[in-house]
Structure formats: C-alpha cells, structure tokens
Design an enzyme around this catalytic site. Sequence first.
Site, PDB file in Angstrom:
ATOM      1  N   TYR A 232       0.809  -1.229   0.000  1.00 50.53           N
ATOM      2  CA  TYR A 232       0.000   0.000   0.000  1.00 50.53           C
ATOM      3  C   TYR A 232       0.840   1.277   0.000  1.00 50.53           C
ATOM      4  O   TYR A 232       2.032   1.219   0.149  1.00 50.53           O
ATOM      5  CB  TYR A 232      -1.094  -0.001   1.064  1.00 50.53           C
ATOM      6  N   GLU A 233       0.170   2.393  -0.272  1.00 48.50           N
ATOM      7  CA  GLU A 233       0.819   3.691  -0.571  1.00 48.50           C
ATOM      8  C   GLU A 233       1.646   3.607  -1.860  1.00 48.50           C
ATOM      9  O   GLU A 233       2.657   4.284  -2.023  1.00 48.50           O
ATOM     10  CB  GLU A 233       1.722   4.157   0.587  1.00 48.50           C
TER      11      GLU A 233
END
Length: 604
Positions: A411-412
């Site tokens: 994620y990110e």
Amino acid sequence: MDTTPNQKDLLRGGQFLVKETKAENIFTPEDFTDEQKMMKDSVKEFVDREIWPRKEEFEQKNYELTEELMRKAGEMGFLGVSVPEEYDGLGMGFVTTMLVVDYISGATGSFSTAFGAHSGIGTLPITLYGNEEQKKKYLPKLATGEWFGAYALTEPGAGSDANSGKTKAVLSEDGKYYSITGQKMWISNAGFCNMMIVFARIEDDKNITGFIVEYDPENPNGISLGEEEKKLGIHSSSTRQVFFNDTKVPLENMLSERGNGFKIAMNALNVGRIKLAGACLDAQRRVIDSSVKYANDRVQFKTPIAQFGAIKSKLAEMATSAYVGESASYRAAKDIEDRIAIRQAEGASHQEAELKGVEEYAIECSILKVAASEDLQNCSDEGIQIFGGMGFSADAPMESAWRDARITRIYEGTNEINRMLCVGMLVKKAMKGHVDLLGPATAVGQELISIPSFDKPDYSELFAEEKEIIKNLKKVFLMVAGSAVQKFGPELEEHQQLLLASADILIEVYMAESGILRTEKNAKRFGEESQKGQIAMAKLYLYHAVDLIIQRAKEGIISFAEGDEQRMMLMGLKRFTKYQNYPNVVELRNTIADRLIADNKYSF
C-alpha cells in the site's frame, strides 16, 4: 539549540545526489526537543498500556477493539497531531507527527493501518486542499476522534493506475449536488468511518475529482459495504469494498477544483509514504527486542543461543537496518519541516507551505517507503528464524509481525511503482532545472576517460574513507542513469528493469549516507567511544550497499551498453566501488550484537 532553517544549507529534494551534505546540517533522533521526547514517551506509554497487551485480540479480527482504541487515541490528541490548532488539532511540526506515527505503529499492523488511514490519507486531503468551510466542518471531528476518515481511491480496474477509475460523478439538473456511482475496494476503516475522501470522474474529464462524502449507516444515501476482506495480515483493520449507487454529494463537498483529484491523490500519497516508513520503525525495534530477549533466554548445547555467531549475525543485521531506516526517515522529515517553515516565512499559508514542502521531497518519500518496508519484512523474517519452531507458531509474536509487515510493500503505491517513481521524479526535476544532473553526469563521463590518481589518501579521520565511497557511489548512479537517459530519452520509462536497477542504487546511496551522517554528528558531540555500536552499523550498512550497487549497476550496464562503452563503464564501476581498507565484517557484527545482548533489547 537553534533549529531555524537556513535556505542556504537546506538542499532541495533529490539534491543529496549531487551536493555534499554536512553532518551538522542533518537532523537526528538525538536532536529531539524536550517536547518531542515527552510526546514520544506519551505515545509509547499508550501503546504499552492499551495495545501491546491485547495483541492476541487483534489477531482474532476484533474490529470493535480497533475502533475503541482509535477513540482513545483521539482523546489523547494523537489523531490530531498534524491538524492546525484552530481546528482542534495539536498543530505539531512534521517531525513530531512522524514521531507519533513511528511509536504508535509498532505493536500491531491492524492499529497502525487504521491510524495511518485516518490521520494520514483520511484527514490530510482536507487539511491540504479543503476550503475554510470544509476545514471548519470536518477537521475538528477528525482531529478528536469524534469521526473517523477513510480514503476511497482504488477500484477493481484502477490500482497503481489510480487515474483510470470508472466511478462517475454526475451533476444534478439544479446544479446543487453530484450523484456518485461506482465501486471502490481495499478501503481501510470502511467498517467504522463517518466520512470518506472519494475520487470520481465528472463526464469525460482527463483527471478524476475529489469529494468529501459523509457516511451514516442509519441513512446510507446509496452507500453499501462489502463484507470484511479475509487478509494475510492486519486482521483487525477494517477493509471492505464500498459501493456507491446514486450517492448524493452537495456541490460544496467537492475537494479543491474539478479535475484536481489525481494531484490530491498523489500528494496525499507522498505524505503517506514517508509516514509509512515511520510506521515501520518501532515495529522493527519491537521485533529486535523480542528476538534479543528470546536469544538470551533460549539455551541449546548448554549455551544461550545469543552467543552463537549465526544468531549474532542476524541480530546485528536487523539492528543495522532499523538504525539506518530511523536515521534516513528523520533526516527527511526535518528537511520537509524546514522547507515548510521557509515557505511560511515567505508568506505562504500553512496549507500551501505543507503541500509544497512535502512535494519537494517526494523522491525521498518514495525511497524511504521502499527501504523501510523491505527492512521490516526482512527483520520479522529473521525474527521467526531466531525463534525457530516457536517463531512459526501463532503463540509467539513473530508470526503476526511477519504477516502484518507484508502489506507495507504494497500500500501507498507498491515498492515497484515507488522505485520507478523516485528515478522518474529525479529525471523530471533535472529537466526543470531543480536538480543539476547534467553537469555532474558530464563530469563523471570525463573522469571515466581520465587517468585515475594513485595517491594514497589520508583516511585517519572517522568515516573519511566511507564518505569518499559515498561520493563515488553517487557517481555510479550518475554514470548508469545518465547513460540510460542519454540512450533512451523520454522512452526510459518503458525500460522498467533499468529503472528498478537505478532506483536500488539511489535508495542505497541515500540510506547509507544517512546512517553515516547521523553517526558522524553524534560521534563529534558525544565522543566516538559512546558511538561504537553506531559506527559499526554505519560501516556495515555501507559495506552491504556497495555490494548491492555493484550488482545492480553491472546488471544495468551490461543490459544497455555494448563494446567500448560497456568496458569503460564496467571499469568505472570497479573504480567507484573500491575500498582501500575493507572493514572486518564479522567484527562489526559482533560489536553490534554484543551491545544488544548485554542490554537485552534494541538499545540504539
């Protein structure tokens, strides 16, 4: 201590590659103010009292527990640490917000994810892009934990390609509201949020638009949730699909301007990336603490396993990565804070200053996200190995630490995307004239065809040779990436494997330099004797960095260069990665491990 930022001393994002950074100009965790130390102690006390003892409950998918402790974090002020005081936040600087994320995230990935999704990407878009009415309406509720936020960007067909989302926003005939229809997935905090930042496309706009969408289960307004996702880790982090069916959103809830959503999403992710690096730090410290204690207690062949060289090696490598990750993360956080202060001093609003401050160091944010997330995974993996069979058991803390660590590489923005981004952004900065890559790259080209000096340099001063090696490793990047840009021009982004190789060189340079500069600064003020373990870690990290850079640079060179050019670059690689005096790697590891074993914890 005077912490006023100096425009002259503060490098722009990416300039670390072409300009020398002096040790006294970087910020280290040893520079925390008394206020920051108090905040750190307060967060650690909260985690040790409320979260760590209930670790097992987090593994049993207790979503209510996550919500309950998020409310308590709100009461303590932790959710509003970066929200300006006029909106009921604490209005702390960037370093302090980083510190809170760091120390609140170490016990379990479930709480860490909920905290990050709310206080980061769930709140920041309003802080950075909201108008005054939006900030007054939503920020106080989000800062205090009265409301929780979520961030709805990803769709079944739009992940890394975030701007390709199909969710639609249609303006009503009377022009008073938009109707949003579409599907979002992997939405953290969806199960208990009161508000979402939702991205949708208006008509056939090139770019998506951001909206603030309220959610009340009693009055769902066309919003429905999927079941909780079954996940490898972060078991008590609420993660659901969200479906919008003619969800009516008032016109005044558009965030920023029409078509500005992609920019909002990317800038929110820049902040999210450096905060995610911070969120990986205390997790590593706690894994190391548990590993050292176990290794000291576990006796085999009538000896604590901590005394065996194989275990010492693991402990030393784990501590080295944690120390260097911490050094680089706080170095960049302070650069961002100083850039924000300079912008505000020049008359920019807090909103604009923070936006531009973080954007300036987007390269470093991507570097840190990749490095810290991979170090955390390796650290927890070695933790399992030290625990042996017990490490594989869900009754020991390593199994959940390893599973929770795995999401941080996804994620990110996946680590692959972030690797390509950091090189791509650097090239773009060079084209805009913000970072002079051409001059230094040309100088490296000249150096390659010149006769090398055979003078024996004086390396008697601490880190004199290591700093020379760092300088040369930067030349390796300029040689490889510079030649690749020259050869492929704008089409370089299509050569992803070359970008990945270049990114690994860039990442290792920044991380290794950060560890050395922090240690040099502290050795000068506290004395070398007090920094023996830290000196060993800085040297050990650099030794590994050189090896990795040789491997990745060679891979790049032999893949795009031929004949004389290839031979010259390979000779240059050998010249730029040469040690005059190799470190004794076993001795370095033993120095680090012996300190950990004696203190029975991560003690740096």
